[in-house]
Design a protein around this motif. Structure first.
Motif, short mmCIF file in Angstrom:
data_model
loop_
_atom_site.label_atom_id
_atom_site.label_comp_id
_atom_site.label_asym_id
_atom_site.label_seq_id
_atom_site.Cartn_x
_atom_site.Cartn_y
_atom_site.Cartn_z
N ALA A 1 2.98 -2.58 -7.92
CA ALA A 1 2.16 -1.38 -7.75
C ALA A 1 2.13 -0.55 -9.02
CB ALA A 1 2.67 -0.55 -6.58
N CYS A 2 3.28 -0.45 -9.69
CA CYS A 2 3.33 0.28 -10.97
C CYS A 2 2.69 -0.52 -12.09
CB CYS A 2 4.78 0.59 -11.34
SG CYS A 2 5.51 2.02 -10.53
N HIS A 3 3.10 -1.77 -12.23
CA HIS A 3 2.66 -2.58 -13.37
C HIS A 3 1.15 -2.81 -13.36
CE1 HIS A 3 3.38 -5.73 -16.50
NE2 HIS A 3 2.23 -6.17 -16.02
N PRO B 1 12.30 0.13 5.52
CA PRO B 1 11.86 0.18 6.92
C PRO B 1 10.47 -0.42 7.12
CG PRO B 1 12.86 2.26 6.30
CD PRO B 1 12.70 1.47 5.04
N ALA B 2 9.54 -0.19 6.18
CA ALA B 2 8.19 -0.74 6.32
C ALA B 2 8.21 -2.26 6.31
CB ALA B 2 7.30 -0.21 5.20
N GLN C 1 0.82 -1.21 0.00
CA GLN C 1 0.00 0.00 0.00
C GLN C 1 0.86 1.26 0.00
OE1 GLN C 1 -3.10 0.12 -0.62
NE2 GLN C 1 -3.65 -2.05 -0.35
N ALA C 2 2.00 1.22 0.68
CA ALA C 2 2.91 2.37 0.64
C ALA C 2 3.46 2.58 -0.77
CB ALA C 2 4.06 2.15 1.62
N ALA C 3 3.76 1.48 -1.45
CA ALA C 3 4.23 1.57 -2.84
C ALA C 3 3.12 2.11 -3.74
CB ALA C 3 4.70 0.21 -3.33
N VAL C 4 1.91 1.65 -3.56
CA VAL C 4 0.77 2.12 -4.36
C VAL C 4 0.58 3.62 -4.19
CG1 VAL C 4 -1.74 2.05 -4.59
CG2 VAL C 4 -0.45 -0.09 -4.46
#
Length: 406
Positions: free
Chosen positions: A222-224, A290-291, A159-162
């Motif tokens: 998240a990108c793809h 870190p996440a 979700q952080a990446a999204v």
């Protein structure tokens, strides 16, 4: 052209009665959907072959003179899509094609072929970079164990990446109001991630957790699958071509078609457009490592190795080509993936399942990415703004693989 486009939609939906994987998405009128009983009548393989031929002839006779550039792209797109549909019908009727013949017929492209010597040279570079001794695949596997996202932290990391992918995409692309997607974590799939576009600017994204998920996959998926990849691609086509122009052909997505090379190529290259290397390493070091509970001091080390392994992408094509052409057994193809693509045995077995289900589709990821990247570099130059502008043009207009070579 609108009448022919409606016939195209009916054709694709008819093929879907015979091939459950063929229609990847459809959000058009219910009235165009065939019923199962049509499978042996109006939508029999023979009838669909005749319709594909008739439709192809009608599209070939259309005069492109006097229509604007976007309409010309539309006509080229429909011609290629119908040609691929005809080839898929022949395959469903029992015709066997070689790997390269199939990819040419379905995706309007043929991937280059590389010998084992090519990959041995690439492995030598990686051999120097990895600590320890022994087979490169074993050492890479040992190295990567320190970069697995723990399952309890997977959703937080993803979700952080999204969020970051969406923020960066929004800086350059106007997203449709209300667009959104849901993420599900699933098992027992031949793929690592999938976007199921539902229409209405909404997607279901599934992430397969059968195998360990390494930290690089958070941004990649998240990108793809999301921003600026499949979710954005489909949402923008719906907003601009379906709702604004009424082009009904874009309410249906035929998976085994040239559109997939565009979709997968933009989704893969969209990672680099959104996260140039230095920017990506910095974000992952400061946020995602870190996440995930990983040591952020090792981010640069991880991505130095990751960059080298990325050069082996075409090794998967050679395994698929050899296996599907009958020159390799399933075990030999899996062994090739372990040796030259540096897959774990478990990941290699999953990839063989992918080959068996999706066949030459594999070229759309690496060749598609390379064609998209080359096109953008030729037309946009080095500026971030220029790259995003050309990338956005590619995901908002009808495109064909042949058109990427111009």
């Amino acid at each position: 052209m609108n009448a022919l486009a409606e016939r195209y939609v009916r054709l694709i939906l008819g093929i879907g009665l015979h091939d459950p994987d063929y229609v990847d998405a459809y959000y058009g009128p219910e009235s165009l959907k065939p019923v199962l009983s049509d499978r042996d009548g109006a939508c029999s393989l023979g009838a669909l072959c005749c319709e594909a031929d008739t439709l192809s002839d009608a599209l070939a006779r259309l005069d492109a003179a006097g229509i604007d550039d976007l309409e010309q792209l539309r006509l080229q797109y429909l011609r290629k899509q119908v040609s691929a549909a005809r080839a898929r019908l022949e395959m469903l009727s029992g015709r066997r094609l070689s790997f390269d013949e199939e990819s040419s017929a379905l995706y309007d492209a043929v991937a280059p072929s590389f010998s084992s010597d090519h990959f041995e040279r690439l492995l030598a570079d990686l051999d120097e970079r990895l600590p320890g001794s022994g087979p490169v695949s074993d050492r890479l596997d040992m190295f990567r164990q320190a970069f697995i996202i723990p399952k309890p932290r997977l959703d937080d990391v993803f979700q952080a990446a999204v969020r970051e992918c969406r923020r960066r995409t929004q800086e350059h692309v106007q997203l449709p109001k209300g667009e959104d997607f849901k993420v599900e974590y699933v098992n027992d799939k031949p793929w690592s991630g999938y976007n199921w576009y539902k229409g209405g600017f909404y997607s279901l994204i599934q992430v397969n957790t059968d195998l360990p998920i390494f930290i690089d996959r958070a941004i990649d998926l998240a990108c793809h699958e999301g921003y600026p990849g499949h979710h954005v691609y489909n949402a923008l086509l719906e907003a601009g071509l379906v709702r604004q122009r009424g082009w009904i052909e874009f309410t249906v997505y035929a998976l085994f078609s040239p559109q997939s090379l565009i979709a997968e190529g933009t989704a893969n290259h969209g990672i680099e457009v959104t996260f140039p290397t230095d920017s990506r390493v910095g974000f992952e070091r400061d946020v995602l490592f870190p996440a995930a509970g990983l040591d952020p001091r090792r981010a640069e080390e991880y991505y130095a190795v990751h960059t080298l392994t990325g050069r082996l992408a075409y090794a998967g094509n050679e395994a698929a080509r050899g296996y599907l052409d009958g020159r390799m057994t399933g075990k030999e193809a899996a062994d090739w993936l372990v040796r030259y693509a540096l897959f774990s045995p478990e990941r290699a077995a999953q990839r063989i399942r992918f080959f068996e289900k999706y066949r030459s589709y594999v070229i759309n990821y690496n060749l598609g990415q390379d064609l998209i990247k080359s096109y953008i570099e030729r037309h946009a130059g080095a500026s971030t703004k220029g790259r995003w502008e050309v990338f956005t043009q590619l995901i908002t207009t009808p495109r064909t693989p042949a058109g990427l070579r111009s």
